[in-house]
Design a protein around this motif. Sequence first.
Motif, mmCIF file in Angstrom:
data_model
loop_
_atom_site.group_PDB
_atom_site.id
_atom_site.type_symbol
_atom_site.label_atom_id
_atom_site.label_comp_id
_atom_site.label_asym_id
_atom_site.label_seq_id
_atom_site.Cartn_x
_atom_site.Cartn_y
_atom_site.Cartn_z
ATOM 1 N N UNK B 64 0.825 -1.216 0.000
ATOM 2 C CA UNK B 64 0.000 0.000 0.000
ATOM 3 C C UNK B 64 0.853 1.258 0.000
ATOM 4 N N UNK B 65 2.141 1.083 0.246
ATOM 5 C CA UNK B 65 3.066 2.214 0.286
ATOM 6 C C UNK B 65 2.590 3.300 1.260
ATOM 7 N N UNK B 66 1.993 2.848 2.354
ATOM 8 C CA UNK B 66 1.499 3.811 3.343
ATOM 9 C C UNK B 66 2.478 3.949 4.491
ATOM 10 N N UNK B 103 -0.981 -3.902 18.422
ATOM 11 C CA UNK B 103 -1.551 -2.729 17.767
ATOM 12 C C UNK B 103 -0.698 -2.327 16.558
ATOM 13 N N UNK B 104 0.614 -2.418 16.712
ATOM 14 C CA UNK B 104 1.499 -2.109 15.590
ATOM 15 C C UNK B 104 1.260 -3.074 14.433
ATOM 16 N N UNK B 105 1.002 -4.355 14.773
ATOM 17 C CA UNK B 105 0.706 -5.333 13.717
ATOM 18 C C UNK B 105 -0.552 -4.910 12.956
ATOM 19 N N UNK B 110 -2.836 -2.608 8.071
ATOM 20 C CA UNK B 110 -3.765 -1.620 7.522
ATOM 21 C C UNK B 110 -3.077 -0.633 6.592
ATOM 22 N N UNK B 111 -1.954 -0.078 7.008
ATOM 23 C CA UNK B 111 -1.345 1.014 6.237
ATOM 24 C C UNK B 111 -0.230 0.553 5.303
ATOM 25 N N UNK B 112 0.498 -0.475 5.683
ATOM 26 C CA UNK B 112 1.515 -0.994 4.776
ATOM 27 C C UNK B 112 0.905 -2.021 3.820
ATOM 28 N N UNK B 113 -0.190 -2.660 4.285
ATOM 29 C CA UNK B 113 -0.840 -3.680 3.468
ATOM 30 C C UNK B 113 -0.090 -4.999 3.447
#
Lengths: 102, 270
Positions: B64-66, B103-105, B110-113
Amino acid sequence: MTSPMRIRANVRDGVVDVRVLMAHEMETGQRVENGRPVPAWFINEVVATHNGKTVMTAQWGPAVSKNPYLQFRFRGGAAGEKIAIKWTDNRGESRTDEATIA
Amino acid sequence: MKRRWYGAAAAVLALAFGGGLTAQTQEETQRGIEAYRQALQQGNPAELFEAQGEELWKKPMGPRNGTLEQCDLGVGPGKVAGAYARLPRYFADTDKVQDLESRLLTCMERYWGIDVQPVIDAAYTAPAKREIIALTTYVSGESKDVVVDVRPTHPKERAAFELGKRMFFFQGGSHDFSCATCHSEDGKRIRLQDLPNITERKGSALGWGSWPAYRVSAGQMWTMQWRIQDCFRQMRFPEPIYTSEATIALSVYMAATASGETMRTPGIKR
């Protein structure tokens, strides 16, 4: 790829106190992993430069710990000036980081 | 020569007056340990991991390149300061009580995909765990000197606290151990490591408030999950799954007991 050092330099009464944390594996060459010796890989030289002048050099060997911490003092530095630290390891890789004296 | 003679004299005296002198020697040992710890505090290599973690927090990653900059650790999206001192807690979006690592997982997914299962399955020393260990260290550093504030109010938080407490006192395994075997009395230690009394506030803070920590002898950065996993190994319990319910429940128990004390993260250990 190398990771940045953390350098802190504080001057007090004309003496600069420099504290450096370096990120390095510092493999001794004595360790065996999965039956194979892990080749030695360690920092063998550290040079500190202030205003283009070398204020400290250190020759290191494999007895220095992983992620080493180095502290030294020198005279003649002033706040706002830069101090540069350069390490070179036995693979020939090197890294230089700078910090401002506070 | 002189010193050796004193040593011999001390040994003889120690034999003669057993009790009192032994206590004094123990005090001296304790002082020596304290001095050694202070020397270590000077340059905690955990800082190197904090720097890596901060970079990872801001860097676009994964399919996701987030970035994790929108990640909500419980104190608002992207807010890191003081977040670790308020974890574990209940999160409505996942309907779970989560510690920092779980939570980091969620945020990495969610953001890195990325698929986080390989991160969960990987050994702590494996490259797959490097990012989460650095991120955990970074976030924990942003709660240094912050007062622990974990007070279970949500029903799921309360349940986790009770489960954690049960887990703490649960005695079993081939060595018939429980967490409480080592951590429910003051003044215990294994070699150079003090064993905090986790059943009370100050003791629990000594434990909970000092992880993640850099372990000098191994040159490794250990998170609380890793610490708990190794306690399980030492007790000869089955290895807990990374960020499993039992480990988070134990963290809730420790954090809630330590509430009101101060975080000293990231720590440094022998």
